[in-house]
Scaffold this active site. Structure first.
Site, short mmCIF file in Angstrom:
data_model
loop_
_atom_site.label_atom_id
_atom_site.label_comp_id
_atom_site.label_asym_id
_atom_site.label_seq_id
_atom_site.Cartn_x
_atom_site.Cartn_y
_atom_site.Cartn_z
N LYS A 71 -70.27 10.63 -57.24
CA LYS A 71 -70.08 9.83 -56.02
C LYS A 71 -68.82 9.00 -56.17
O LYS A 71 -68.67 8.28 -57.15
CB LYS A 71 -71.27 8.88 -55.85
CG LYS A 71 -72.50 9.55 -55.28
CD LYS A 71 -72.62 9.19 -53.82
CE LYS A 71 -73.77 9.93 -53.18
NZ LYS A 71 -73.57 10.21 -51.78
N GLU B 241 -71.70 25.83 -47.84
CA GLU B 241 -72.06 24.76 -46.92
C GLU B 241 -71.56 25.12 -45.53
O GLU B 241 -70.42 25.53 -45.37
CB GLU B 241 -71.36 23.48 -47.39
CG GLU B 241 -72.01 22.22 -46.92
CD GLU B 241 -73.14 21.77 -47.85
OE1 GLU B 241 -73.48 22.53 -48.80
OE2 GLU B 241 -73.69 20.69 -47.61
N CYS C 54 -82.50 -16.51 -29.32
CA CYS C 54 -82.67 -16.96 -27.94
C CYS C 54 -84.15 -17.20 -27.75
O CYS C 54 -84.96 -16.33 -28.05
CB CYS C 54 -82.18 -15.88 -26.97
SG CYS C 54 -82.72 -16.18 -25.27
N CYS D 10 -77.20 -17.89 -24.90
CA CYS D 10 -77.53 -16.47 -25.08
C CYS D 10 -76.60 -15.62 -24.21
O CYS D 10 -76.44 -15.91 -23.03
CB CYS D 10 -78.98 -16.22 -24.69
SG CYS D 10 -79.39 -14.47 -24.52
N ARG E 220 -80.92 25.85 -46.19
CA ARG E 220 -81.66 25.47 -47.37
C ARG E 220 -83.07 25.00 -47.05
O ARG E 220 -84.01 25.27 -47.78
CB ARG E 220 -80.94 24.35 -48.12
CG ARG E 220 -81.66 24.00 -49.41
CD ARG E 220 -80.94 22.97 -50.20
NE ARG E 220 -81.10 21.66 -49.60
CZ ARG E 220 -80.64 20.56 -50.14
NH1 ARG E 220 -79.96 20.61 -51.25
NH2 ARG E 220 -80.81 19.40 -49.56
N LEU F 57 -78.61 18.14 -56.61
CA LEU F 57 -77.99 17.84 -57.89
C LEU F 57 -78.21 16.39 -58.25
O LEU F 57 -78.30 15.53 -57.39
CB LEU F 57 -76.48 18.10 -57.81
CG LEU F 57 -76.06 19.51 -57.40
CD1 LEU F 57 -74.55 19.59 -57.30
CD2 LEU F 57 -76.58 20.53 -58.40
N LYS G 59 -67.84 18.25 -53.07
CA LYS G 59 -69.22 18.39 -52.63
C LYS G 59 -69.21 18.28 -51.11
O LYS G 59 -69.10 17.19 -50.55
CB LYS G 59 -70.08 17.30 -53.25
CG LYS G 59 -71.55 17.45 -52.96
CD LYS G 59 -72.37 16.64 -53.96
CE LYS G 59 -73.86 16.78 -53.69
NZ LYS G 59 -74.28 16.03 -52.50
N ASP H 18 -84.51 3.80 -51.61
CA ASP H 18 -84.42 3.98 -53.06
C ASP H 18 -85.51 3.22 -53.79
O ASP H 18 -86.12 3.72 -54.73
CB ASP H 18 -83.05 3.50 -53.57
CG ASP H 18 -81.93 4.43 -53.12
OD1 ASP H 18 -82.24 5.57 -52.72
OD2 ASP H 18 -80.77 4.02 -53.17
ZN LIG Z 1 -81.51 -14.79 -23.83
#
Ligand SMILES: [Zn+2]
Length: 659
Positions: free
Chosen positions: A296, A157, A405, A385, A123, A79, A102, A34
């Site tokens: 939304k 759709e 790590c 780790c 589309r 839209l 939608k 965005d």
């Molecule tokens: Zn590691």
């Protein structure tokens, strides 16, 4: 970087990200997309330049495949969106509207003549899509013949319900799973084998009649479609002058319920003007129809219990936390995991194992933890780790604490590094999946990128492995051979140098590419003599990347040199599909009508894209006048003739840029 360069870069990055998104491997977080998109819009407004491939003027991604591309008989656009109920009310004004779900699939248009289904297309980019009749014919809910006999064009759709989606996904290996039913639809509509398409259980849900029926009310035309045998979108008619206004929030909620009930994946609702005449008079931008607005829903929160935090070592050595919680149904997808990003993120939420937490599906797709209700803060940061067992360390990165790590030989890092090296934007080795790489690491065949290019040493053994037939081994080894042809930017990106991303790799490679010399040779030369300081003049390359490159190069210099011998380096233009600056130094004047381009502005934008310049009037500095009517008596033509400036047609111009 000048503004035009920045525009080109943004377009390239955004288009790459869209491609990845539609092919189920998102490479960019939404908010970043965005942000870049907004920057692009601003730059386009400021400069007045809109390039032909700009995502601000395309809709979605055009599907690449071997199916036939078709030009739509009507534009199929997106839209505009809002999250506010009040905005929906305001948008409609005193008009009558209709409210619908939608659907979240692939927009598809069906065409009936004489009551028979004769065409179907997706589309695509809004202007052109893909012919998909063969696969639409496999959908059980699409009528092949209808009682209505005049021409009918109906948009809707193509969807796959959550149940089918999960069923298909469950059978796929982890790295092949689809992220969303939308992706599965996109893949299914493109299948060349319609028998397989039939097994995908696709449905077509109609949401707008484009041509045919009374063509007065969108709502009633859809009702008519329903009586002709179509499944139509869940919808209510809506009037701003009635009590509907107070009930709008509830109507929106009810729509969700209807969508779930009918097993339709959705990503919001749509408020549209009901009267076709008014709707059409409202017009459109080149991206949106003005007659409709998408709504939304706020993310819905679901409660569950955090049972564990899993820590995974990545290619850079970052150990990333993942929340593991009791299975919860997030709008139709049973979910048990969500990323927790870093140590600070967990601490800020005071998350603890055993806590009741609230989770949601961000943008209906990515599961996220919203908050902890209990805030116990009860969690341990592993001191070893999880992959190599060596001690971990917490460091500050930007404003967040992250766990790392530091063992350079950690196998977890190796897996991540090799998966990255083989990926599409790096060395692009097809058929070498994460699980295959993991298997080969465990067999001791892979300890470095270079080892991938010597896997043929294990060919015979490989053919005896479970799940590796003769064919698939040959395919894999062929892909590896094919990837030896590469470019410097791909090579650099494949190394997983900390902070060195794709676009910086491209910029550095460009900087090292001098005609008739080896780009990798130039790069090595520069690093040995000047170090990465040499690249400081490139915009976006600063202290941290320079330091990172230098220290990486100091440690791995001979390794990089040895690895580079595995490849044949090509000029990046061939592989990257960059737009060549064929028109550099040439000045154009455009006049008269055009027919290949939509309008003259589009043609002008294309000239600029290819490095040329456009001016308004003919002078001795003009290189070409583009005019399809060579014999026209216009003043521009006469001026050009008197100055001996070539007058070329659009076709001749196109020849110029194709070369
Ligand atoms: Zn590691």
């Amino acid at each position: 970087m000048d503004k035009l360069e920045r525009i080109k870069q943004l377009i390239k990055d955004l288009n790459n990200a869209s491609y990845a998104y539609y092919n189920q491997v998102p490479i960019m977080p939404d908010y970043e997309w965005d942000k870049m998109y907004d920057e692009l819009i601003n730059l386009e407004e400021e400069t007045g330049i809109v390039l032909f491939n700009s995502p601000t003027h395309n809709v979605g991604y055009s599907i690449s495949d071997e199916l036939k591309e078709v030009k739509h008989n009507h534009p199929m656009l997106s839209l505009d969106k809002t999250k506010s109920v009040d905005e929906l009310i305001e948008f409609l004004g005193d008009k009558n509207g209709f409210l619908s779900v939608k659907c979240d699939g692939l927009t598809t248009s069906l065409h009936y003549i004489n009551g028979k289904l004769i065409g179907a297309e997706t589309r695509g980019n809004g202007v052109k899509g893909t012919e998909c009749l063969q696969n639409v014919l496999t959908m059980k809910n699409v009528p092949r013949e209808i009682p209505y006999k005049d021409e009918l064009i109906i948009d809707g759709e193509t969807i796959i319900g959550w149940d089918t989606f999960r069923e298909i996904n469950d059978k796929l290996p982890e790295d092949k799973k689809y992220k969303h039913p939308r992706n599965l639809v996109s893949g299914s509509l493109q299948l060349l084998n319609s028998k397989e398409a039939a097994s995908r259980n696709m449905r077509f849900v109609a949401w707008r009649v484009i041509k045919g029926f009374e063509h007065k009310s969108v709502f009633f035309d859809l009702k008519r479609a329903e009586s002709n045998g179509f499944e139509i979108v869940p919808m209510w008619s809506y009037s701003n002058n009635s009590s509907d206004k107070e009930n709008l929030s509830k109507m929106l909620e009810d729509l969700r319920y209807e969508a779930d009930f009918h097993n339709i994946p959705y990503d919001g609702a749509v408020m549209a003007v009901d009267d076709y005449k008014i709707a059409e008079s409202m017009g459109r931008t080149d991206k949106y129809f003005r007659h409709s607005k998408a709504y939304k829903y706020e993310d819905e929160l679901f409660e569950t219990v955090l049972t564990d935090i899993e820590w995974n070592t990545s290619k850079t050595g970052l150990i990333n936390p993942v929340a593991i919680f009791e299975p919860v149904d997030l709008n139709g997808a049973i979910t048990t995991r969500a990323t927790l990003h870093n140590v600070t993120y967990i601490k800020d939420m005071m998350l603890g194992i055993g806590d009741r937490i609230r989770v949601y599906r961000s943008n209906m797709v990515i599961p996220k933890v919203h908050d902890s209700i209990d805030k116990s803060g009860n969690f341990n940061i592993p001191d070893k780790c999880p992959i190599c067992g060596q001690p971990t360390r917490i460091i500050k990165e930007n404003d967040s604490e992250v766990l790392i790590c530091e063992n350079p030989d950690c196998k977890g890092k190796l897996l991540g590094r090799l998966v990255h090296a083989a990926s599409r934007n790096a060395l692009d080795i097809e058929n070498l999946s994460e699980s295959t790489i993991e298997k080969f690491i465990n067999l001791g065949w892979l300890n470095s990128i270079q080892d991938m290019y010597h896997l043929s040493d294990h060919e015979n053994e490989m053919k005896t492995l479970d799940g590796f037939g003769k064919k698939s081994v040959e395919k894999l080894l062929n892909s590896i051979e094919k990837s030896r042809k590469t470019t410097l930017d791909r090579f650099l990106f494949s190394l997983s140098v900390p902070l060195l991303g794709k676009s910086a790799s491209q910029d550095i490679a460009e900087n090292c590419t001098i005609e008739n010399t080896s780009s990798i040779g130039n790069f090595m030369q520069i690093m040995i003599t000047d170090g990465a300081e040499h690249f400081r003049s490139i915009s976006g390359i600063g202290d941290s990347l320079i330091n990172s490159l230098n220290s990486y190069f100091n440690i791995h210099c001979s390794e990089i040199f040895e690895l580079s011998k595995e490849f044949k380096f090509e000029s990046p233009n061939i592989v990257l599909d960059e737009i060549p600056n064929t028109l550099q130094g040439k000045t154009f004047v455009v006049t008269g009508s055009v027919h290949h381009y939509k309008n003259r502005d589009e043609l002008k934008a294309d000239i600029v894209t290819h490095g040329g310049t456009v001016v308004g009037s003919v002078s001795s500095k003009t290189s070409y006048l583009i005019n399809n009517d060579i014999n026209s008596a216009s003043s521009k033509n006469q001026k050009a003739k008197s100055l001996n400036i070539p007058i070329i047609s659009e076709e001749e111009f196109l020849q110029m840029i194709i070369k």
